[in-house]
Design a protein around this motif. Sequence first.
Motif, PDB file in Angstrom:
ATOM      1  N   UNK A   1      25.625 -40.569 -75.437  1.00  0.00           N
ATOM      2  CA  UNK A   1      26.251 -41.185 -76.614  1.00  0.00           C
ATOM      3  C   UNK A   1      25.361 -41.013 -77.839  1.00  0.00           C
ATOM      4  N   UNK A   2      24.065 -41.246 -77.678  1.00  0.00           N
ATOM      5  CA  UNK A   2      23.138 -41.052 -78.796  1.00  0.00           C
ATOM      6  C   UNK A   2      23.112 -39.602 -79.258  1.00  0.00           C
ATOM      7  N   UNK A   3      23.210 -38.688 -78.307  1.00  0.00           N
ATOM      8  CA  UNK A   3      23.221 -37.264 -78.645  1.00  0.00           C
ATOM      9  C   UNK A   3      24.451 -36.922 -79.492  1.00  0.00           C
ATOM     10  N   UNK A   4      25.607 -37.499 -79.121  1.00  0.00           N
ATOM     11  CA  UNK A   4      26.820 -37.283 -79.915  1.00  0.00           C
ATOM     12  C   UNK A   4      26.667 -37.879 -81.317  1.00  0.00           C
ATOM     13  N   UNK A   5      26.069 -39.067 -81.399  1.00  0.00           N
ATOM     14  CA  UNK A   5      25.843 -39.702 -82.698  1.00  0.00           C
ATOM     15  C   UNK A   5      24.878 -38.884 -83.556  1.00  0.00           C
ATOM     16  N   UNK A   6      23.871 -38.328 -82.936  1.00  0.00           N
ATOM     17  CA  UNK A   6      22.924 -37.484 -83.659  1.00  0.00           C
ATOM     18  C   UNK A   6      23.614 -36.228 -84.183  1.00  0.00           C
ATOM     19  N   UNK A   7      24.486 -35.647 -83.380  1.00  0.00           N
ATOM     20  CA  UNK A   7      25.222 -34.461 -83.828  1.00  0.00           C
ATOM     21  C   UNK A   7      26.097 -34.805 -85.030  1.00  0.00           C
ATOM     22  N   UNK A   8      26.725 -35.986 -85.013  1.00  0.00           N
ATOM     23  CA  UNK A   8      27.535 -36.406 -86.157  1.00  0.00           C
ATOM     24  C   UNK A   8      26.660 -36.636 -87.387  1.00  0.00           C
ATOM     25  N   UNK A   9      25.483 -37.208 -87.187  1.00  0.00           N
ATOM     26  CA  UNK A   9      24.555 -37.426 -88.305  1.00  0.00           C
ATOM     27  C   UNK A   9      24.106 -36.087 -88.889  1.00  0.00           C
TER      28      UNK A   9
ATOM     29  N   UNK B   1      25.778 -33.301 -88.812  1.00  0.00           N
ATOM     30  CA  UNK B   1      26.941 -32.752 -89.506  1.00  0.00           C
ATOM     31  C   UNK B   1      27.086 -33.392 -90.886  1.00  0.00           C
ATOM     32  N   UNK B   2      26.929 -34.696 -90.947  1.00  0.00           N
ATOM     33  CA  UNK B   2      27.023 -35.416 -92.208  1.00  0.00           C
ATOM     34  C   UNK B   2      25.913 -34.983 -93.163  1.00  0.00           C
ATOM     35  N   UNK B   3      24.718 -34.860 -92.655  1.00  0.00           N
ATOM     36  CA  UNK B   3      23.586 -34.419 -93.470  1.00  0.00           C
ATOM     37  C   UNK B   3      23.845 -33.036 -94.044  1.00  0.00           C
ATOM     38  N   UNK B   4      24.398 -32.155 -93.250  1.00  0.00           N
ATOM     39  CA  UNK B   4      24.705 -30.803 -93.724  1.00  0.00           C
ATOM     40  C   UNK B   4      25.774 -30.841 -94.817  1.00  0.00           C
ATOM     41  N   UNK B   5      26.756 -31.726 -94.686  1.00  0.00           N
ATOM     42  CA  UNK B   5      27.761 -31.881 -95.749  1.00  0.00           C
ATOM     43  C   UNK B   5      27.105 -32.329 -97.060  1.00  0.00           C
ATOM     44  N   UNK B   6      26.195 -33.271 -96.963  1.00  0.00           N
ATOM     45  CA  UNK B   6      25.496 -33.754 -98.165  1.00  0.00           C
ATOM     46  C   UNK B   6      24.636 -32.647 -98.781  1.00  0.00           C
ATOM     47  N   UNK B   7      23.922 -31.936 -97.938  1.00  0.00           N
ATOM     48  CA  UNK B   7      23.062 -30.854 -98.441  1.00  0.00           C
ATOM     49  C   UNK B   7      23.897 -29.754 -99.092  1.00  0.00           C
ATOM     50  N   UNK B   8      25.085 -29.491 -98.562  1.00  0.00           N
ATOM     51  CA  UNK B   8      25.949 -28.471 -99.134  1.00  0.00           C
ATOM     52  C   UNK B   8      26.344 -28.829-100.558  1.00  0.00           C
TER      53      UNK B   8
END
Length: 132
Positions: A112-120, A122-129
């Motif tokens: 579950x933490x691994x899935x949450x980290x993957x979402x984080x 993804x979100x970080x990459x959206x912000x950086x973009x």
Amino acid sequence: MPDEIAMMQIGELAERTDMSLRTIRHYDEVGLLTPSGRSEGGFRLYTHDDYLRLMVIRRMKPLGFSLDEMAELLRVVGALDGGADDEGDGPAQATRASLAAFVDETVERRAKLERQLAMADEFLELLRARLR
């Protein structure tokens, strides 16, 4: 009481574990981590085994285990460390089964933490973009 030279005060334990004094005191209050001794001045004193116990607690915390679950795992580990596994009887098998259940639960919580980290990520990459 164990030799005080081999013991550490709560501040050193906090520093070694990167935990707050308040958290360590709380774990004492709820019975998860009782100091192995007290100095003449009444300060809590901890052994290396206490440090190892606190590290188990610290590793369980981000996985969302409750205080009761932490206490139960510490009881199971203590029973196994105390030789319960050597008996080969029903209680030893039950203790090992409890540990196996904790392993299974930890695997699920880690996933579950691994899935949450993957979402984080993804979100970080959206912000950086947006910065490009």
